[in-house]
Motif scaffolding. Structure first.
Motif, mmCIF file in Angstrom:
data_model
loop_
_atom_site.group_PDB
_atom_site.id
_atom_site.type_symbol
_atom_site.label_atom_id
_atom_site.label_comp_id
_atom_site.label_asym_id
_atom_site.label_seq_id
_atom_site.Cartn_x
_atom_site.Cartn_y
_atom_site.Cartn_z
ATOM 1 N N PHE A 6 0.861 -1.175 0.000
ATOM 2 C CA PHE A 6 0.000 0.000 0.000
ATOM 3 C C PHE A 6 0.901 1.230 0.000
ATOM 4 C CE2 PHE A 6 0.332 -1.906 4.213
ATOM 5 C CZ PHE A 6 0.968 -0.913 4.935
ATOM 6 N N THR A 7 0.336 2.369 -0.295
ATOM 7 C CA THR A 7 1.117 3.591 -0.403
ATOM 8 C C THR A 7 1.667 3.999 0.962
ATOM 9 O OG1 THR A 7 -0.270 4.327 -2.233
ATOM 10 C CG2 THR A 7 1.083 5.995 -1.130
ATOM 11 N N PRO A 8 2.972 4.122 1.094
ATOM 12 C CA PRO A 8 3.533 4.527 2.387
ATOM 13 C C PRO A 8 3.190 5.983 2.678
ATOM 14 C CG PRO A 8 5.248 4.425 0.725
ATOM 15 C CD PRO A 8 4.012 3.885 0.086
ATOM 16 N N PRO A 9 3.199 6.360 3.958
ATOM 17 C CA PRO A 9 2.861 7.752 4.297
ATOM 18 C C PRO A 9 3.875 8.720 3.726
ATOM 19 C CG PRO A 9 3.722 6.584 6.217
ATOM 20 C CD PRO A 9 3.512 5.548 5.163
ATOM 21 N N ALA A 10 3.402 9.899 3.417
ATOM 22 C CA ALA A 10 4.294 10.949 2.929
ATOM 23 C C ALA A 10 5.246 11.384 4.036
ATOM 24 C CB ALA A 10 3.475 12.144 2.450
ATOM 25 N N VAL A 11 6.384 11.916 3.639
ATOM 26 C CA VAL A 11 7.341 12.435 4.610
ATOM 27 C C VAL A 11 6.746 13.671 5.289
ATOM 28 C CG1 VAL A 11 9.621 13.485 4.900
ATOM 29 C CG2 VAL A 11 9.314 11.581 3.299
ATOM 30 N N ALA A 12 6.710 13.661 6.617
ATOM 31 C CA ALA A 12 6.252 14.839 7.348
ATOM 32 C C ALA A 12 7.262 15.966 7.137
ATOM 33 C CB ALA A 12 6.117 14.516 8.830
ATOM 34 N N SER A 13 6.766 17.175 6.934
ATOM 35 C CA SER A 13 7.678 18.286 6.672
ATOM 36 C C SER A 13 7.037 19.603 7.073
ATOM 37 C CB SER A 13 8.063 18.320 5.189
ATOM 38 O OG SER A 13 6.937 18.599 4.376
ATOM 39 N N LEU A 14 7.871 20.624 7.176
ATOM 40 C CA LEU A 14 7.425 21.963 7.556
ATOM 41 C C LEU A 14 8.021 22.990 6.605
ATOM 42 C CD1 LEU A 14 8.064 21.593 11.393
ATOM 43 C CD2 LEU A 14 5.794 21.831 10.333
ATOM 44 N N THR A 15 7.323 24.099 6.457
ATOM 45 C CA THR A 15 7.875 25.180 5.656
ATOM 46 C C THR A 15 9.059 25.803 6.384
ATOM 47 O OG1 THR A 15 6.342 26.786 6.616
ATOM 48 C CG2 THR A 15 5.650 25.701 4.573
ATOM 49 N N VAL A 16 9.949 26.387 5.607
ATOM 50 C CA VAL A 16 11.125 27.063 6.142
ATOM 51 C C VAL A 16 11.078 28.520 5.692
ATOM 52 C CG1 VAL A 16 13.648 27.117 6.214
ATOM 53 C CG2 VAL A 16 12.441 24.916 6.010
ATOM 54 N N ARG A 17 11.175 29.407 6.622
ATOM 55 C CA ARG A 17 11.101 30.835 6.304
ATOM 56 C C ARG A 17 12.204 31.223 5.311
ATOM 57 N NH1 ARG A 17 10.873 34.934 11.248
ATOM 58 N NH2 ARG A 17 8.910 33.779 11.533
ATOM 59 N N LYS A 19 12.691 30.085 2.281
ATOM 60 C CA LYS A 19 13.149 29.035 1.368
ATOM 61 C C LYS A 19 11.959 28.350 0.696
ATOM 62 C CE LYS A 19 17.517 27.952 3.690
ATOM 63 N NZ LYS A 19 18.344 28.407 2.545
ATOM 64 N N THR A 20 12.205 27.827 -0.496
ATOM 65 C CA THR A 20 11.178 27.041 -1.179
ATOM 66 C C THR A 20 11.224 25.587 -0.728
ATOM 67 O OG1 THR A 20 12.678 26.660 -3.049
ATOM 68 C CG2 THR A 20 11.180 28.545 -3.192
ATOM 69 N N GLU A 21 12.409 25.113 -0.321
ATOM 70 C CA GLU A 21 12.525 23.745 0.167
ATOM 71 C C GLU A 21 11.867 23.607 1.542
ATOM 72 O OE1 GLU A 21 16.385 24.805 -2.038
ATOM 73 O OE2 GLU A 21 15.110 25.706 -0.477
ATOM 74 N N ARG A 22 11.296 22.453 1.809
ATOM 75 C CA ARG A 22 10.676 22.189 3.101
ATOM 76 C C ARG A 22 11.641 21.429 4.004
ATOM 77 N NH1 ARG A 22 5.101 22.919 3.428
ATOM 78 N NH2 ARG A 22 4.895 21.290 5.010
ATOM 79 N N ILE A 145 9.752 26.678 10.232
ATOM 80 C CA ILE A 145 11.091 26.654 10.804
ATOM 81 C C ILE A 145 11.787 27.958 10.435
ATOM 82 C CG2 ILE A 145 13.324 25.484 10.833
ATOM 83 C CD1 ILE A 145 11.112 23.792 12.031
ATOM 84 N N VAL A 146 12.400 28.587 11.426
ATOM 85 C CA VAL A 146 13.130 29.829 11.203
ATOM 86 C C VAL A 146 14.622 29.514 11.264
ATOM 87 C CG1 VAL A 146 13.507 32.189 11.992
ATOM 88 C CG2 VAL A 146 11.248 31.118 12.279
ATOM 89 N N PRO A 147 15.323 29.563 10.130
ATOM 90 C CA PRO A 147 16.745 29.211 10.141
ATOM 91 C C PRO A 147 17.562 30.138 11.037
ATOM 92 C CG PRO A 147 15.894 29.253 7.883
ATOM 93 C CD PRO A 147 14.846 29.872 8.766
ATOM 94 N N MET A 148 18.318 29.545 11.933
ATOM 95 C CA MET A 148 19.258 30.282 12.787
ATOM 96 C C MET A 148 20.484 29.401 12.990
ATOM 97 S SD MET A 148 16.856 31.929 15.800
ATOM 98 C CE MET A 148 15.311 32.750 15.454
#
Length: 233
Positions: A6-17, A19-22, A145-148
Motif C-alpha cells: 500500500f502507499t507509504p505515508p508521505a514524509v512529514a515536513s514543515l515550511t522554512v522561512r 526558502k522554497t525547500e521544506r 522553521i526559522v533558520p538560525m
C-alpha cells in the motif's frame, strides 16, 4: 524500484522561512518538565542537582502545521495545550559536548505539544508509558522553521492565549535544562540527525481546551503558532 503493498505515508515536513525547500521531519523528541513552575503545577518538582532530564517521543505522523483546525481527540475529557520553543536539528551528532552543541542547530520554531492530560496522568501514576496521552494524532503543532544556524537561544518571552486570554507567559531563560544541555544530553542516548525536532518543554499555565477554542502562541524572536480545536469525530 521498491514495490509496496500500500502507499507509504508521505514524509512529514514543515515550511522554512525564506526558502522554497521544506524541512523534512525525522523524529520528534520532547523534554519533560523543563520549567520549574510547570513541574510544580504537575505535582512533580525538579531538583536539577540530583535529577537528569527525561524525554518522550511523538511520531512524525502526529505533526500538523500552524493555522490548522484539528478535531477534539477521542478518549479524553481533558485536552491540554502546552506552548513550547522547538529546536530543529540540521547536522548529525552523537555524544556532542555542550561547547559544540551549537553546531547541530539549524533553526527554531514555535510549537504546541497537545496532551490528553487525563490519560497521561493515569499512565504516569501507574508507571505506564505516556503514549496514549502524548502521541496523539494531530497532536504536535508547529510553525514554520526559522533558520538560525549555530544560534543558541538563551532568552525570549514565550506565551500562549486561548480565545484572546493569556494562559501561559514566561521566558526561555527559565528552562531547567537549556538548549546546549538538551542537545548534549539527548545526543548521549541517540545519534541526532538532520530533521530531528526537539520540543524543549512548556512553562506553567497549561490547561484544557474545548471544541471551538482558538489557540495562539509565540516565542519572541522566533515565530507564532495557531490552532483551532474542531468538533470531536
Amino acid at each position: 524500484m521498491t514495490s509496496y503493498l500500500f502507499t507509504p505515508p508521505a514524509v512529514a515536513s514543515l515550511t522554512v522561512r525564506g526558502k522554497t525547500e521544506r524541512f523534512p521531519v525525522n523524529r520528534i523528541f520532547c523534554v519533560g518538565r523543563n520549567y520549574h513552575a510547570h513541574a510544580v503545577e504537575m505535582g512533580r518538582p525538579v531538583d536539577k542537582s540530583v535529577e537528569q532530564a527525561f524525554y518522550f517521543t511523538k511520531s512524525p505522523q502526529t505533526l500538523v502545521e500552524s493555522g490548522s483546525e484539528v478535531a477534539y481527540p477521542p478518549r479524553t475529557n481533558n485536552y491540554h495545550f502546552e506552548m513550547e520553543l522547538v529546536l530543529a536539528i540540521g547536522k548529525a551528532g552523537f555524544r556532542v559536548s555542550e561547547a559544540q552543541a551549537h553546531e547541530l542547530v539549524y533553526g527554531y520554531a514555535a510549537g504546541l505539544d497537545m496532551t490528553r492530560r487525563d490519560l497521561q496522568l493515569v499512565a504516569r501514576d501507574k508507571g505506564r508509558p505516556w503514549d496514549t496521552g502524548k502521541d496523539i494524532e494531530q497532536g504536535s503543532v508547529c510553525s514554520e522553521i526559522v533558520p538560525m544556524p549555530g544560534v543558541v537561544i538563551e532568552r525570549g518571552a514565550i506565551a500562549l492565549e486561548v480565545n484572546g486570554a493569556t494562559k501561559q507567559s514566561s521566558n526561555v531563560d527559565k528552562l531547567i535544562w537549556n538548549i546546549r544541555e538538551i542537545i548534549a544530553d539527548l545526543s548521549t542516548y541517540y545519534h541526532l540527525q538532520p530533521g530531528d525536532l526537539i520540543y524543549t518543554g512548556t512553562p506553567e499555565g497549561v490547561g484544557p481546551v474545548l471544541p471551538g477554542d482558538k489557540i495562539t502562541g509565540h516565542v519572541e524572536g522566533v515565530a507564532e503558532v495557531a490552532l483551532t480545536i474542531g468538533a470531536a469525530k
